[in-house]
Write a protein that holds these residues in place. Structure first.
Motif, PDB file in Angstrom:
ATOM      1  N   LYS A 128      39.874  52.710  43.143  1.00 17.62           N
ATOM      2  CA  LYS A 128      40.487  52.981  42.160  1.00 17.62           C
ATOM      3  C   LYS A 128      41.778  52.294  42.127  1.00 17.62           C
ATOM      4  O   LYS A 128      42.409  51.726  41.218  1.00 17.62           O
ATOM      5  N   ILE A 129      42.354  52.734  43.324  1.00 17.55           N
ATOM      6  CA  ILE A 129      43.908  51.836  43.706  1.00 17.55           C
ATOM      7  C   ILE A 129      44.006  50.653  43.628  1.00 17.55           C
ATOM      8  O   ILE A 129      44.410  49.885  43.209  1.00 17.55           O
ATOM      9  N   ALA A 130      42.753  50.076  44.213  1.00 18.94           N
ATOM     10  CA  ALA A 130      42.621  48.725  44.636  1.00 18.94           C
ATOM     11  C   ALA A 130      42.518  48.125  43.311  1.00 18.94           C
ATOM     12  O   ALA A 130      42.942  46.750  43.020  1.00 18.94           O
ATOM     13  N   ALA A 131      41.502  48.623  42.498  1.00 17.87           N
ATOM     14  CA  ALA A 131      41.371  47.876  41.046  1.00 17.87           C
ATOM     15  C   ALA A 131      42.597  47.854  40.186  1.00 17.87           C
ATOM     16  O   ALA A 131      42.995  46.982  39.724  1.00 17.87           O
ATOM     17  N   LYS A 132      43.589  48.896  40.397  1.00 17.76           N
ATOM     18  CA  LYS A 132      44.861  48.925  39.805  1.00 17.76           C
ATOM     19  C   LYS A 132      45.865  47.884  40.436  1.00 17.76           C
ATOM     20  O   LYS A 132      46.662  47.035  39.349  1.00 17.76           O
ATOM     21  N   ILE A 133      45.526  47.524  41.372  1.00 22.78           N
ATOM     22  CA  ILE A 133      46.474  46.647  42.347  1.00 22.78           C
ATOM     23  C   ILE A 133      46.002  45.095  42.015  1.00 22.78           C
ATOM     24  O   ILE A 133      46.808  44.193  41.470  1.00 22.78           O
ATOM     25  N   ILE A 134      44.741  44.890  42.049  1.00 21.81           N
ATOM     26  CA  ILE A 134      44.046  43.680  41.487  1.00 21.81           C
ATOM     27  C   ILE A 134      44.350  43.305  40.211  1.00 21.81           C
ATOM     28  O   ILE A 134      44.625  42.212  39.674  1.00 21.81           O
ATOM     29  N   ARG A 135      44.332  44.483  39.217  1.00 21.70           N
ATOM     30  CA  ARG A 135      44.499  44.235  37.734  1.00 21.70           C
ATOM     31  C   ARG A 135      45.889  43.931  37.441  1.00 21.70           C
ATOM     32  O   ARG A 135      46.242  42.926  36.377  1.00 21.70           O
TER      33      ARG A 135
END
Length: 157
Positions: A128-135
């Motif tokens: 979930k954190i990785a997705a926020k970073i990538i987004r």
């Protein structure tokens, strides 16, 4: 040996300060910090070269970075100067292609680095954190592309 908690807190503060990750919660910054590292570059030092494999990306915490591309005569031409808060090198990390430009420290710089391996690890450990970073990186890339499109359009009018 520096205290890893102090280092983690310094990275967390740098991530919060850069302005790229407004969608992250306070706890997300602490978790994400463990995947980043800090590097210091001297003025004139090469960060990476056009054509290199994209093994890491950077966020500029302090200083300025010169972005250069080789012209048809193979001479480097400065195409941008990056300032605090700017992410760079993320295209090659995200798409697996080679570096599209060279980045050189224009002044002494402090960088936050995220390796491709660390991003993969974050995707596995904290998706979930990785997705926020990538987004957030995708949004920043999208904004830059829209600005370029606008500049091209104004040059054609």
């Amino acid at each position: 040996m520096p205290d890893p908690n102090l280092l983690n807190n310094a990275i967390r503060d740098m991530l919060m300060d850069c302005g790229l990750f407004d969608q992250l919660q306070p706890g997300d910054f602490q978790a994400a910090a463990g995947y980043f590292s800090i590097s210091n570059m001297s003025a004139g030092e090469s960060i990476f070269s056009e054509g290199d494999a994209g093994t890491f990306m950077c966020i500029l915490h302090s200083g300025q970075v010169s972005v250069r591309k080789n012209n048809p005569d193979d001479q480097p031409v400065e195409i941008a100067v990056l300032r605090k808060g700017r992410a760079f090198g993320e295209m090659a990390v995200l798409d697996g292609e080679r570096r599209s430009a060279s980045c050189i420290a224009a002044t002494d710089c402090q960088l936050l680095n995220l390796g491709k391996d660390s991003l993969e690890k974050m995707l596995n450990d904290a998706p979930k954190i990785a997705a926020k970073i990538i987004r957030a990186l995708a949004v920043a890339l999208s904004r830059r592309l829209r600005m370029l499109d606008g500049q091209r359009l104004s040059q054609q009018v």
